[in-house]
Design a protein around this motif. Sequence first.
Motif, short mmCIF file in Angstrom:
data_model
loop_
_atom_site.label_atom_id
_atom_site.label_comp_id
_atom_site.label_asym_id
_atom_site.label_seq_id
_atom_site.Cartn_x
_atom_site.Cartn_y
_atom_site.Cartn_z
N LEU A 41 -5.76 -24.46 -81.98
CA LEU A 41 -6.25 -25.35 -80.92
C LEU A 41 -7.37 -24.74 -80.10
O LEU A 41 -8.21 -25.46 -79.56
CB LEU A 41 -5.09 -25.74 -79.99
CG LEU A 41 -3.94 -26.52 -80.65
CD1 LEU A 41 -2.83 -26.77 -79.64
CD2 LEU A 41 -4.44 -27.84 -81.24
N VAL A 42 -7.38 -23.42 -79.94
CA VAL A 42 -8.40 -22.76 -79.13
C VAL A 42 -9.42 -22.03 -79.99
O VAL A 42 -10.55 -21.79 -79.56
CB VAL A 42 -7.73 -21.80 -78.11
CG1 VAL A 42 -8.78 -21.10 -77.25
CG2 VAL A 42 -6.76 -22.55 -77.23
N GLY A 43 -9.03 -21.64 -81.20
CA GLY A 43 -9.97 -20.99 -82.10
C GLY A 43 -9.96 -19.48 -82.04
O GLY A 43 -10.89 -18.84 -82.54
N LEU A 44 -8.92 -18.88 -81.42
CA LEU A 44 -8.83 -17.42 -81.43
C LEU A 44 -8.56 -16.94 -82.85
O LEU A 44 -7.86 -17.60 -83.62
CB LEU A 44 -7.69 -16.95 -80.51
CG LEU A 44 -7.85 -17.18 -79.01
CD1 LEU A 44 -6.61 -16.68 -78.28
CD2 LEU A 44 -9.09 -16.49 -78.47
N ASP A 45 -9.14 -15.78 -83.21
CA ASP A 45 -8.83 -15.24 -84.54
C ASP A 45 -7.36 -14.83 -84.57
O ASP A 45 -6.70 -14.73 -83.54
CB ASP A 45 -9.76 -14.08 -84.90
CG ASP A 45 -9.60 -12.88 -83.99
OD1 ASP A 45 -8.46 -12.45 -83.77
OD2 ASP A 45 -10.62 -12.37 -83.49
N TRP A 46 -6.85 -14.57 -85.78
CA TRP A 46 -5.42 -14.35 -85.93
C TRP A 46 -4.91 -13.17 -85.12
O TRP A 46 -3.81 -13.20 -84.57
CB TRP A 46 -5.06 -14.17 -87.41
CG TRP A 46 -5.02 -15.46 -88.17
CD1 TRP A 46 -5.87 -15.87 -89.16
CD2 TRP A 46 -4.09 -16.53 -87.98
NE1 TRP A 46 -5.53 -17.12 -89.60
CE2 TRP A 46 -4.44 -17.56 -88.91
CE3 TRP A 46 -3.01 -16.74 -87.14
CZ2 TRP A 46 -3.74 -18.76 -89.01
CZ3 TRP A 46 -2.30 -17.94 -87.22
CH2 TRP A 46 -2.66 -18.93 -88.14
N GLN A 47 -5.68 -12.11 -85.04
CA GLN A 47 -5.23 -10.93 -84.29
C GLN A 47 -5.09 -11.23 -82.80
O GLN A 47 -4.06 -10.93 -82.18
CB GLN A 47 -6.20 -9.77 -84.51
CG GLN A 47 -6.19 -9.21 -85.92
CD GLN A 47 -7.18 -8.07 -86.09
OE1 GLN A 47 -8.25 -8.06 -85.49
NE2 GLN A 47 -6.82 -7.10 -86.92
N LEU A 48 -6.12 -11.83 -82.19
CA LEU A 48 -6.04 -12.15 -80.77
C LEU A 48 -5.02 -13.25 -80.49
O LEU A 48 -4.36 -13.25 -79.45
CB LEU A 48 -7.42 -12.57 -80.26
CG LEU A 48 -8.49 -11.48 -80.23
CD1 LEU A 48 -9.81 -12.03 -79.70
CD2 LEU A 48 -8.03 -10.29 -79.37
N VAL A 58 1.64 -5.35 -80.91
CA VAL A 58 0.57 -6.15 -81.51
C VAL A 58 -0.79 -5.53 -81.21
O VAL A 58 -1.67 -5.44 -82.08
CB VAL A 58 0.63 -7.60 -81.02
CG1 VAL A 58 -0.56 -8.41 -81.54
CG2 VAL A 58 1.93 -8.27 -81.45
N TYR A 59 -0.97 -5.09 -79.96
CA TYR A 59 -2.23 -4.44 -79.58
C TYR A 59 -2.47 -3.18 -80.42
O TYR A 59 -3.59 -2.96 -80.92
CB TYR A 59 -2.19 -4.10 -78.10
CG TYR A 59 -3.32 -3.20 -77.64
CD1 TYR A 59 -4.59 -3.71 -77.42
CD2 TYR A 59 -3.10 -1.83 -77.43
CE1 TYR A 59 -5.63 -2.88 -77.00
CE2 TYR A 59 -4.12 -1.01 -77.01
CZ TYR A 59 -5.38 -1.53 -76.80
OH TYR A 59 -6.41 -0.70 -76.39
N GLU A 60 -1.44 -2.36 -80.57
CA GLU A 60 -1.59 -1.15 -81.38
C GLU A 60 -1.90 -1.49 -82.84
O GLU A 60 -2.65 -0.78 -83.51
CB GLU A 60 -0.31 -0.31 -81.30
CG GLU A 60 -0.05 0.31 -79.94
CD GLU A 60 -1.05 1.40 -79.59
OE1 GLU A 60 -1.67 1.95 -80.53
OE2 GLU A 60 -1.24 1.67 -78.40
N PHE A 61 -1.33 -2.60 -83.31
CA PHE A 61 -1.62 -3.01 -84.68
C PHE A 61 -3.09 -3.41 -84.83
O PHE A 61 -3.74 -3.09 -85.83
CB PHE A 61 -0.72 -4.18 -85.08
CG PHE A 61 -1.01 -4.73 -86.45
CD1 PHE A 61 -0.55 -4.06 -87.58
CD2 PHE A 61 -1.74 -5.90 -86.61
CE1 PHE A 61 -0.83 -4.56 -88.84
CE2 PHE A 61 -2.02 -6.39 -87.87
CZ PHE A 61 -1.56 -5.72 -88.99
N ILE A 62 -3.62 -4.13 -83.81
CA ILE A 62 -5.03 -4.52 -83.84
C ILE A 62 -5.92 -3.29 -83.89
O ILE A 62 -6.89 -3.23 -84.66
CB ILE A 62 -5.37 -5.40 -82.62
CG1 ILE A 62 -4.61 -6.72 -82.69
CG2 ILE A 62 -6.86 -5.65 -82.53
CD1 ILE A 62 -4.78 -7.58 -81.45
N ILE A 63 -5.59 -2.30 -83.07
CA ILE A 63 -6.42 -1.09 -83.01
C ILE A 63 -6.31 -0.29 -84.30
O ILE A 63 -7.31 0.15 -84.87
CB ILE A 63 -6.00 -0.21 -81.81
CG1 ILE A 63 -6.17 -0.99 -80.50
CG2 ILE A 63 -6.81 1.07 -81.78
CD1 ILE A 63 -7.56 -1.49 -80.25
#
Length: 609
Positions: free
Chosen positions: A111-118, A169-174
């Motif tokens: 609905l907002v268009g954020l990529d999967w990680q965010l 989740v943040y650590e996974f993104i990094i």
Amino acid sequence: MNEFALFAIAAVGLLGVLCQWIAWRVKLPAILFLLLAGILIGPVTGWLDPDRVFGDLLFPIVSLAVAVILFEGSLTLRLDEIRGLERVVRNLVSFGLLISGSITALAAHWLVGLDWQLAALFGAMMTVTGPTVIIPMLRTVRPNAAVAKALRWEGIVIDPLGALLAVVVYEFIISSQGTGAVGHLIGTFAMILSVGGVLGVAAGYCLGLLLRNYLLPEYLHNVTTLSAVFAVFAGADMLAPESGLLAVTVMGMWLANMKRIPVDAILDFKESLSVFFISGLFIVLAARLDLTQMLRIGWGALGVLVVLQLVSRPLKVWLSTLGSPLNMRERVLLAWIGPRGIIAAAVSALFALRLSELGYHDANRLVPLTFLVIIGTVVLQSLTARPLASFLGIAEPEPRGLLLVGANPVARAVGRALQKRGFQVILADSYWEHVKAARMDGLSTYYGNPVSEHADRHLDLIGIGRLLGLSPQGDLNVLAAQYYRRELGVRSVYTLPTPTDNEARRQKHTVAAEFRGRPLFGGDISYRKLQSLVSQGAEIRSTTLTASFGYEDWRKTHGNAIPLFAITPKNHLRVFAADTEIRPTADWTLLAMTPPDTEKTAEAPAASA
């Protein structure tokens, strides 16, 4: 700059108090007014720029304040309070958390268009509700005990767990930018759980031993506890970043469930601090908003809010309460209430800043989207939760009832008069003959000491808003006043004055006024005097005033009567007390102790009983 910073901090404090007072007056959650105030002084007028005023200290201050709020909330979590609801709370904060986060992440992506990680990070941040929004809302909504306990436990326990999920989740993104992401993720999760859990248990146990064994003077209890909360939070975060919230929550829960730990005074102190911090945090974080970014998000944000309110939360509650003792009406209200609060705001601001520095440009959309959800859930649920609870029939009644300490003849006379006028009364006494006589009069009773541990568990205070100390034992009245003042409020606790022979004796042998509660009926109206009148045949009679027969006329006609209560035309009860002057007018009803020889007058168009 220093002068402006000092003035800004003082202004935020005063503005927070003003918002809390307005919320109290209009009976709406204070968060509505705090957010509005922050937006007005921040992005609307530009008067306050928190990043410029506080600089690098902003997020450490926010973190310490959140730690105090979570500790204060967890200090109220006694395991014996949720007998029968343990599985519901466990489900809400475990797989229910994952369900809610997953659905929210899907909505944020589509609905907002954020990529999967965010989107995944946003979903994790939106799993938290928190005591900063739940507890003020419960005060306004006043659902029944089962719903209130489930919401309070969920809100306090899910905060550190939701923050933990966001950190993972943040650590996974990094770490996903390199190799070994899964191993790093598991290690981070295990480290936060172990450090937060072990340090929280150890700190709670050690502090409990200090308090239980009287190794600290009483005047150091509050400051030592506050320092320990700061130290545990900071120490845990140094050992394992983002584990501090879990540590202080475990510390508070452990301390709350240790036996023979005097935490009431600590709770009073921490509750005041929490109100102060909540007020300041919401104003400061709302002042950091960028309204332009909020407008750019578009209608998709409204869709995310709808999914959260009508899909994510209801599905989570439905699955978490299967097979529970909660009925369908309680589940509906539980599914409707789930506002987001200060943890979501603080975590989104922190992670958005870090990810933006790493090149994630869409990370700037996390903060406005988070605040739109916070504002939307708080506004919608604040305005609708109380009417919904009333419609479902699971809202507690207005606290119009009275708890009377004592079931003696005086207390029974007062109880009969109030009950006849439609007010709920409970008489508590340890003398069985008095309790039996009260029950014969059709009065609700509690047989036992009103300040006992048994009373704490079994005395039902739903609908009770005032305490009247009517026992001939002055010490019991004072003890009850101290015991219930935190539950009912200082202004709602009254005790009969203790008569003394002279001023010197009064100063030496009378308990200080700050501990006695408000003086009932008048400075010279003691239990002995009221008992003497009752034994002589005095009755509590009601008189309705008119335009031609006012309060002064009544005083002249019934000079020997003792006014006890006044009832307004809207059926609100006013208690005559030595520290308050009541001036009843037309259509008010007076309840007064009237001696049998008081002259009756035909002038009074009164309904005497």
